[in-house]
Design an enzyme around this catalytic site. Structure first.
Site, PDB file in Angstrom:
ATOM      1  N   HIS A  63       0.820  -1.212   0.000  1.00  0.00           N
ATOM      2  CA  HIS A  63       0.000   0.000   0.000  1.00  0.00           C
ATOM      3  C   HIS A  63       0.854   1.261   0.000  1.00  0.00           C
ATOM      4  O   HIS A  63       0.437   2.295  -0.498  1.00  0.00           O
ATOM      5  CB  HIS A  63      -0.971  -0.029   1.184  1.00  0.00           C
ATOM      6  CG  HIS A  63      -2.126  -0.947   0.931  1.00  0.00           C
ATOM      7  ND1 HIS A  63      -3.420  -0.512   0.774  1.00  0.00           N
ATOM      8  CD2 HIS A  63      -2.162  -2.292   0.750  1.00  0.00           C
ATOM      9  CE1 HIS A  63      -4.210  -1.556   0.530  1.00  0.00           C
ATOM     10  NE2 HIS A  63      -3.471  -2.644   0.517  1.00  0.00           N
ATOM     11  N   GLY A  69       4.218   5.826  -5.055  1.00  0.00           N
ATOM     12  CA  GLY A  69       5.546   5.233  -4.881  1.00  0.00           C
ATOM     13  C   GLY A  69       5.884   4.893  -3.441  1.00  0.00           C
ATOM     14  O   GLY A  69       5.200   5.270  -2.493  1.00  0.00           O
ATOM     15  N   ASP A 247       2.617 -20.158   0.552  1.00  0.00           N
ATOM     16  CA  ASP A 247       2.684 -21.311  -0.345  1.00  0.00           C
ATOM     17  C   ASP A 247       1.807 -21.079  -1.580  1.00  0.00           C
ATOM     18  O   ASP A 247       1.225 -20.008  -1.739  1.00  0.00           O
ATOM     19  CB  ASP A 247       2.266 -22.594   0.406  1.00  0.00           C
ATOM     20  CG  ASP A 247       0.886 -22.466   1.029  1.00  0.00           C
ATOM     21  OD1 ASP A 247       0.091 -21.625   0.563  1.00  0.00           O
ATOM     22  OD2 ASP A 247       0.595 -23.192   1.989  1.00  0.00           O
TER      23      ASP A 247
HETATM   24  C1  HEM Z   1      -4.899  -6.779  -6.669  1.00  0.00           C
HETATM   25  C2  HEM Z   1      -4.989  -5.868  -5.818  1.00  0.00           C
HETATM   26  C3  HEM Z   1      -5.263  -6.090  -4.361  1.00  0.00           C
HETATM   27  C4  HEM Z   1      -6.445  -5.907  -3.711  1.00  0.00           C
HETATM   28  C5  HEM Z   1      -7.751  -5.418  -4.303  1.00  0.00           C
HETATM   29  C6  HEM Z   1      -6.215  -6.240  -2.324  1.00  0.00           C
HETATM   30  C7  HEM Z   1      -7.161  -6.169  -1.330  1.00  0.00           C
HETATM   31  C8  HEM Z   1      -6.988  -6.630  -0.048  1.00  0.00           C
HETATM   32  C9  HEM Z   1      -8.015  -6.641   0.970  1.00  0.00           C
HETATM   33  C10 HEM Z   1      -9.427  -6.122   0.812  1.00  0.00           C
HETATM   34  C11 HEM Z   1      -7.470  -7.186   2.080  1.00  0.00           C
HETATM   35  C12 HEM Z   1      -8.156  -7.389   3.445  1.00  0.00           C
HETATM   36  C13 HEM Z   1      -7.746  -6.239   4.358  1.00  0.00           C
HETATM   37  C14 HEM Z   1      -8.325  -6.296   5.739  1.00  0.00           C
HETATM   38  O1  HEM Z   1      -9.512  -6.627   5.893  1.00  0.00           O
HETATM   39  O2  HEM Z   1      -7.584  -5.969   6.708  1.00  0.00           O
HETATM   40  C15 HEM Z   1      -6.119  -7.510   1.787  1.00  0.00           C
HETATM   41  C16 HEM Z   1      -5.250  -8.097   2.667  1.00  0.00           C
HETATM   42  C17 HEM Z   1      -3.927  -8.334   2.392  1.00  0.00           C
HETATM   43  N1  HEM Z   1      -3.251  -7.939   1.261  1.00  0.00           N
HETATM   44 FE1  HEM Z   1      -4.077  -7.338  -0.459  1.00  0.00          FE
HETATM   45  N2  HEM Z   1      -4.911  -6.632  -2.157  1.00  0.00           N
HETATM   46  C18 HEM Z   1      -4.300  -6.555  -3.379  1.00  0.00           C
HETATM   47  C19 HEM Z   1      -2.983  -6.839  -3.651  1.00  0.00           C
HETATM   48  C20 HEM Z   1      -2.040  -7.125  -2.696  1.00  0.00           C
HETATM   49  C21 HEM Z   1      -0.614  -7.163  -2.917  1.00  0.00           C
HETATM   50  C22 HEM Z   1       0.049  -6.884  -4.267  1.00  0.00           C
HETATM   51  C23 HEM Z   1      -0.028  -7.468  -1.728  1.00  0.00           C
HETATM   52  C24 HEM Z   1       1.437  -7.588  -1.369  1.00  0.00           C
HETATM   53  C25 HEM Z   1       2.434  -7.625  -2.198  1.00  0.00           C
HETATM   54  C26 HEM Z   1      -1.091  -7.651  -0.772  1.00  0.00           C
HETATM   55  C27 HEM Z   1      -0.919  -8.065   0.524  1.00  0.00           C
HETATM   56  C28 HEM Z   1      -1.958  -8.325   1.404  1.00  0.00           C
HETATM   57  C29 HEM Z   1      -1.776  -9.037   2.667  1.00  0.00           C
HETATM   58  C30 HEM Z   1      -0.503  -9.696   3.144  1.00  0.00           C
HETATM   59  C31 HEM Z   1      -3.024  -9.020   3.289  1.00  0.00           C
HETATM   60  C32 HEM Z   1      -3.395  -9.603   4.662  1.00  0.00           C
HETATM   61  C33 HEM Z   1      -3.349  -8.434   5.662  1.00  0.00           C
HETATM   62  C34 HEM Z   1      -3.638  -8.831   7.096  1.00  0.00           C
HETATM   63  O3  HEM Z   1      -3.796 -10.007   7.421  1.00  0.00           O
HETATM   64  O4  HEM Z   1      -3.676  -7.893   7.927  1.00  0.00           O
HETATM   65  N3  HEM Z   1      -2.285  -7.402  -1.379  1.00  0.00           N
HETATM   66  N4  HEM Z   1      -5.842  -7.164   0.493  1.00  0.00           N
END
Ligand code: HEM
Length: 319
Positions: A63, A69, A247
């Site tokens: 994020h 950036g 994984d």
């Molecule tokens: C394609 C675009 C993406 C969307 C729309 C997206 C959306 C989301 C959403 C809605 C959550 C849940 C957040 C919450 O309820 O706290 C989430 C969690 C997460 N996202 Fe993404 N994400 C995207 C791409 C990525 C990328 C590229 C990464 C890292 C390189 C990433 C890493 C994570 C991780 C590790 C979590 C778990 C966070 C936690 O457990 O607190 N995401 N994401």
């Protein structure tokens, strides 16, 4: 809907525009030799008492980089409350306290040297390693930005974005369709809040029906965890059945209609991304290798280096 040809052009132009800065592995070797050890030890300590900090820190790095950036602006709290992290897509971001703790220790050891943006990138690397993901070298030398605005953050990818929009949002940062798939597989660890699921489970794209790509038994299970009108803050693993380990289970889930997030399921709906889901589902070693390459590339997105930006004294303040 944009055609493949238009998408390819956007991808090409974007990659030409964002070629990366002069980051280097071991940037602090002379100026703050213990920088990486300090971050690793703070992250490891936090992880041992709460393993959920690993996905939180990995998400924080994404994020930070995807909006204006990798400049540490996601950490900022401005007096008017109109900072970047207020945008909807940033909801649930956590881990700022761990970055603050590492920064405090680094300011004690080497005042004014290590940027907040670099601490976030290092913490993400350590988080991946702690959850059995690939080890990789992090380039450092980023400097912190002067701006953190909720308006800029509207560019953040949203769960409800159609795949074509996700492709464009990544392309605008020099990231390809393959990068989109590989990086989004970071969802192999971590959880989501139910409020991010409401549209998918009850009103998919305004149809008042669930997303038809969800396997019916899994839909019933998801609706049980996130009932209509229920507590939107209830959390569930994004990689159903394997939320703690880095994984390729995530890809198999997508193929089987067991994706949790709408944007993850969307990766299997488009010819530019679907072949990568199939490929990585069957090739864990390629995934580990390509994830390491892609996250280093993410860490270069519009990084401020040299005379640009500055090194903040406190990560939460633009001063
Ligand atoms: C394609 C675009 C993406 C969307 C729309 C997206 C959306 C989301 C959403 C809605 C959550 C849940 C957040 C919450 O309820 O706290 C989430 C969690 C997460 N996202 Fe993404 N994400 C995207 C791409 C990525 C990328 C590229 C990464 C890292 C390189 C990433 C890493 C994570 C991780 C590790 C979590 C778990 C966070 C936690 O457990 O607190 N995401 N994401």
């Amino acid at each position: 809907m944009p055609s493949l040809a238009i998408l390819s052009t956007v991808l090409l132009l974007s990659s030409l525009r964002y070629g990366g800065g002069q980051l280097q592995v071991g940037f602090y070797r002379g100026s703050c030799p213990r920088a990486e050890d300090v971050v690793r030890s703070v992250v490891t300590g936090a992880f041992l008492s709460d393993p959920s900090v690993a996905p939180a820190l990995l998400r924080l790095h994404f994020h930070d980089c995807i909006v204006d950036g990798c400049d540490g602006s996601i950490l900022v709290r401005t007096p008017d409350g109109q900072q970047e992290n207020r945008a909807f897509g940033h909801q649930g971001l956590r881990g700022h306290n761990i970055i603050d703790a590492a920064k405090a220790q680094l300011e004690f050891e080497c005042p004014g040297v290590v940027s907040c943006a670099d601490i976030v990138a290092l913490a993400a690397r350590d988080s991946v390693a702690l959850t059995n993901g690939p080890s990789y070298m992090v380039e450092t030398g980023r400097r912190d930005g002067f701006i953190s605005s909720v308006v800029d953050a509207l560019a953040v990818p949203e769960v409800s974005d159609p795949i074509e929009v996700l492709l464009i949002k990544f392309a605008q940062n020099g990231l390809s369709a393959q990068d989109l798939v590989v990086l989004t597989a970071a969802h192999t660890i971590g959880t989501t809040a139910c409020f991010f699921m409401t549209g998918r489970l009850y009103n998919f794209r305004g149809t008042r029906r669930p997303d038809p790509s969800i396997s019916p038994p899994f839909l019933a299970a998801l609706q049980g965890i996130c009932p209509p009108g229920g507590n939107g803050n209830v959390r569930l693993a994004i990689d159903n059945g394997s939320g703690h380990f880095f994984d390729t289970h995530f890809f198999s889930n997508i193929r089987s209609g067991l994706a949790v997030l709408q944007s993850d399921a969307a990766l299997y709906s488009h010819p530019a991304t679907r072949p990568f889901v199939d490929f990585y589902a069957d090739s864990p070693s390629s995934f580990a290798q390509d994830f390491a390459v892609a996250i280093v590339k993410l860490g270069r997105v519009r990084a401020l280096t040299g005379p640009l930006g500055h090194v903040r004294r406190a990560c939460s303040s633009l001063a």
